[in-house]
Structure formats: C-alpha cells, structure tokens
Design a protein around this motif. Structure first.
Motif, PDB file in Angstrom:
ATOM      1  N   ARG A 164      -1.268   6.944  11.412  1.00  0.00           N
ATOM      2  CA  ARG A 164      -2.357   6.190  11.563  1.00  0.00           C
ATOM      3  C   ARG A 164      -2.572   5.492  10.118  1.00  0.00           C
ATOM      4  O   ARG A 164      -2.996   4.463   9.914  1.00  0.00           O
ATOM      5  CB  ARG A 164      -3.611   7.243  11.327  1.00  0.00           C
ATOM      6  CG  ARG A 164      -4.941   6.698  11.226  1.00  0.00           C
ATOM      7  CD  ARG A 164      -5.950   7.806  11.761  1.00  0.00           C
ATOM      8  NE  ARG A 164      -5.713   8.242  12.963  1.00  0.00           N
ATOM      9  CZ  ARG A 164      -6.246   7.598  13.977  1.00  0.00           C
ATOM     10  NH1 ARG A 164      -6.937   6.332  13.757  1.00  0.00           N
ATOM     11  NH2 ARG A 164      -6.126   7.878  15.177  1.00  0.00           N
ATOM     12  N   GLU A 165      -1.639   6.190   8.885  1.00  0.00           N
ATOM     13  CA  GLU A 165      -1.600   5.547   7.674  1.00  0.00           C
ATOM     14  C   GLU A 165      -0.913   4.411   7.726  1.00  0.00           C
ATOM     15  O   GLU A 165      -1.025   3.156   7.236  1.00  0.00           O
ATOM     16  CB  GLU A 165      -1.098   6.726   6.760  1.00  0.00           C
ATOM     17  CG  GLU A 165      -1.480   5.988   5.139  1.00  0.00           C
ATOM     18  CD  GLU A 165      -1.039   6.968   4.164  1.00  0.00           C
ATOM     19  OE1 GLU A 165      -1.613   6.876   3.120  1.00  0.00           O
ATOM     20  OE2 GLU A 165      -0.460   8.066   4.662  1.00  0.00           O
ATOM     21  N   GLN A 218       0.656  -1.283   0.034  1.00  0.00           N
ATOM     22  CA  GLN A 218       0.116   0.148   0.051  1.00  0.00           C
ATOM     23  C   GLN A 218       1.021   1.325  -0.049  1.00  0.00           C
ATOM     24  O   GLN A 218       1.693   1.271   0.817  1.00  0.00           O
ATOM     25  CB  GLN A 218      -1.008  -0.035   1.094  1.00  0.00           C
ATOM     26  CG  GLN A 218      -1.918  -1.422   1.275  1.00  0.00           C
ATOM     27  CD  GLN A 218      -2.734  -1.287   2.408  1.00  0.00           C
ATOM     28  OE1 GLN A 218      -3.242  -0.096   2.886  1.00  0.00           O
ATOM     29  NE2 GLN A 218      -2.914  -2.207   3.206  1.00  0.00           N
ATOM     30  N   THR A 244      -3.557  -1.546  15.099  1.00  0.00           N
ATOM     31  CA  THR A 244      -4.485  -0.293  15.940  1.00  0.00           C
ATOM     32  C   THR A 244      -3.838   0.617  16.573  1.00  0.00           C
ATOM     33  O   THR A 244      -2.841   0.501  16.980  1.00  0.00           O
ATOM     34  CB  THR A 244      -5.548  -1.226  16.875  1.00  0.00           C
ATOM     35  OG1 THR A 244      -4.826  -1.809  17.538  1.00  0.00           O
ATOM     36  CG2 THR A 244      -6.269  -2.317  15.854  1.00  0.00           C
ATOM     37  N   LYS A 252      -2.854   1.376   9.462  1.00  0.00           N
ATOM     38  CA  LYS A 252      -3.915   0.615   8.224  1.00  0.00           C
ATOM     39  C   LYS A 252      -3.109   0.039   7.652  1.00  0.00           C
ATOM     40  O   LYS A 252      -3.496  -1.284   7.348  1.00  0.00           O
ATOM     41  CB  LYS A 252      -4.342   2.093   7.900  1.00  0.00           C
ATOM     42  CG  LYS A 252      -5.342   1.324   7.127  1.00  0.00           C
ATOM     43  CD  LYS A 252      -6.312   2.763   6.264  1.00  0.00           C
ATOM     44  CE  LYS A 252      -7.502   2.161   5.127  1.00  0.00           C
ATOM     45  NZ  LYS A 252      -8.022   3.245   4.697  1.00  0.00           N
ATOM     46  N   GLY A 267      -2.208  -3.233   9.363  1.00  0.00           N
ATOM     47  CA  GLY A 267      -3.313  -4.144  10.165  1.00  0.00           C
ATOM     48  C   GLY A 267      -3.110  -3.890  11.482  1.00  0.00           C
ATOM     49  O   GLY A 267      -3.472  -4.634  12.331  1.00  0.00           O
TER      50      GLY A 267
END
Length: 371
Positions: A280-281, A262, A289, A284, A287
């Motif tokens: 945060r990116e 990604q 938190t 994500k 996977g």
C-alpha cells in the motif's frame, strides 16, 4: 574455461547492495573493512571430464576508512571449511588506495574455479563460500556525505542544440545543500574532452536540497556549433555535470528505502537478501491503485497500462495476465499488512532501482519512468 583474472581496484562511484542490512560497529570495520559475496555458484563439467565452478563475485570497502596497501587473495571453501579450489591463488586483491564506498557490491564479476578431483557433483558445492585473507593499513576516516549521481534518460538533437535529459540524484548518506553548478564536461570514448562552462542552471543551484535517495529531472542544452568544433560523432558522447555541495543531516539508519522521492517507513525490512515493503505504501508513492479480494487473498496493483496480480503466499505474480516468477513471495506482515519484494514489483512497473551499501548502511532508491 581458463583461469580467473587477477582482481585490482580501479573502481568508480558505483556501490550497490545485495547483503542483509546488519549494523556493524566501527571496531569490526577496522578489522574487516571488506565484504565479499559469491552468488549463483554452479557446477559444470568440461568435455575432458574435468570439473569447474562458475559464479559471480561482489565485493568492496564498506568501511568509513581508506584502505592502504591492500594485498591478499580469495579461496573457495565448502560448508565443512575444506578448501575446494585449486587456482584460488590467482584470485588476488591488490590496491594501493581504496576509498570508502569504493566497491562493486552487487556488481557481477564472472569468476571460474577449477575444482579438486574430490568434487564430482553439484551437491559438493552446497554451502560453498569465499574465504578472504588479506593485509592492509587503515587510512583516514571519512565523514558521511552526499553523493551526487547523474544518469542520462534521453537525448534530443535540434537544429541548434544537443539536449541531454538527465536524472540527478543523491546516492550518499547526507543531505546535499548549497549546490553549485559550474558547467559540463563532455567527452567521448577516445577521451577527447570539451568543457562547456556555465554559471547558472534553473534546477541545479543553491536552492536545491536533495535528501538521500531523492532525485530531480533536468535538461542541459549544449550548442551544436560548440560540439562540432571538437567532435565529429555525437553517438558516443558522455556528459558530466560539474557540481559541488555542502552536507547536512547525515542518515545513520540501517535501511533506507526511497520511492519517487518519498521515504517508505512502514513494514520496510530485509529478509534473506530481499527487501520487502508495504504494497500500500509503495503504491501510494508510485501513484498506483490497489484492489483487494478477500476470498482469494489476492491484491491487484494498477498503474497506467500495467496490472499486477499478487496472491498472498505465492511468488508467481501476473503482469497483464502473463505469469512472472518473483524472487520472493507476497506475504502478510503480522497477518495484517501485505508486503512484497520491492525489486520485483518495481521492475515490473519499469522503474529504475539503485542499491547502495556503505558503512553498514543499506539504501534502495526507486525512480519511476516518465508518464
């Protein structure tokens, strides 16, 4: 400590990056196709009282051109541009042909300098840098292209097969399409070679499309009887896949960060040779938190058995309760978005990290471990 060995270019497809990402024009490449970096320079004293400096050298051809008949040397200078090395004439650079991307940027080649008598303390080396002088002939210009790279992750041996589990990734600057696979080349450190021709593979085939920074996991099964016909010891085998591909959609971005296939696009930047990304990116893509505690301005990242605590404004993170000093601080971007040093967080989560630098373009690829 002895003298510095002569530097010659016999380099393979490995190119890494610890430089700031600065767009460079082709005109400047034509004048200065090589880049050099000296890191971790330290002052030391021998038992006889003489002084020397020890550091790590990274260098390479970051231009899109072949470099022909390269010849030159490196000198060590202080911040006042005064030469402070007395043996730098031994730091020779020689190569008949150096191809684009053929470099050791980020690789650590240990080097030593005997210092002139006027250098008597560590502060005399503050701001020291390498000054290259070299001559060359500019060769042909290459095009942006894919760079298929493989790395073994594990090996299994059954009663009938030798199984090589690999990561296959694109570390080039263009998307790889129409991949063709023709088999494996197997060799050992004695360079005994064995070809295992195959025409098809369930993963490596024409339907696979690998963007820059993208990877796939795959396995190759080699019959044991075939290996035994050539090798007596399987411990030092090297397996290379034979592939070819076409390219499309070259990237021309100054910085490209890809995590778990990604591409990160928000608040991704380089500062003081540190690559920052949005926490945060990053979470994500991996996977993971995130929990945020506003009173203490602290983020907690959780993935599997790993918990990382990141206080804003500090480079002292906690990994499962144990303090880890990072290379840079977690900080708020525009006072709103928490950004973190990518390498440090990735390493704490046991990810594999690949830095590439070619033609003024920097890319970072992060691959998480198998769950």
């Amino acid at each position: 400590m002895g003298k510095m060995v002569r530097l010659f270019t016999s380099l393979a497809f490995t190119f890494f990056i610890f430089f700031a990402s600065i767009p460079v024009s082709y005109a400047s490449f034509e004048k200065n196709p090589l880049q050099f970096e000296l890191t971790e320079l330290k002052f030391s004293t021998r038992e006889n009282g003489s002084h020397y400096a020890h550091g790590y050298l990274s260098w390479g051809n970051v231009s899109p051109y072949e470099i022909l008949d390269l010849s030159g040397k490196l000198e060590l200078h202080n911040k006042n541009e005064k030469k402070i090395s007395i043996d730098s004439e031994l730091l020779e650079i020689q190569s008949q042909v150096m191809y684009p991307g053929n470099n050791l940027l980020g690789g650590k080649n240990s080097i030593y300098f005997d210092l002139v008598p006027s250098v008597t303390k560590a502060s005399d080396l503050t701001g020291a840098y390498l000054k290259p002088t070299y001559t060359f002939t500019l060769g042909s210009k290459a095009e942006l292209s894919p760079g298929i790279y493989t790395e073994t992750t594990s090996i299994e041996v059954t009663d009938t097969h030798y199984i090589e589990n690999m990561i296959v990734m694109n570390r080039g600057e263009a998307t790889a399409v129409n991949l063709t696979y023709s088999g494996l080349e197997i060799l050992n450190y004695e360079e005994t070679r064995l070809l295992y021709p195959e025409n098809t593979h369930p993963v490596i085939n024409a339907s696979l499309r690998l963007e820059p920074g993208h990877f796939v996991r795959t396995s190759f099964k080699i019959p044991l009887d075939l290996l035994k016909s050539k090798f007596t010891n399987f411990d030092d085998l090297i397996v290379r896949i034979q592939t070819d591909s076409q390219s499309t959609a070259p990237y021309a971005e100054a910085l490209n960060v890809t995590v778990n296939n990604q591409k990160l696009v928000n608040q991704t930047f380089t500062e003081n040779d540190v690559t920052y990304v949005s926490l945060r990116e990053l979470a994500k893509a991996l996977g993971a938190t995130i929990q945020w505690d506003d009173p203490t301005q602290t983020a907690t990242l959780k993935q599997g058995d790993s918990t990382i605590t990141l206080p804003v404004g500090s480079n002292r993170f906690l990994l499962n309760g144990s303090q880890v000093t990072a290379s840079a601080k977690a900080k708020l971007y525009n006072n709103t978005i928490l950004v973190v040093p990518l390498r440090d967080i990735s390493e704490m989560l046991n990810c594999s990290i690949y830095f590439d630098h070619i033609w003024g373009l920097k890319s970072v690829t992060v691959i998480p471990p198998l769950p």
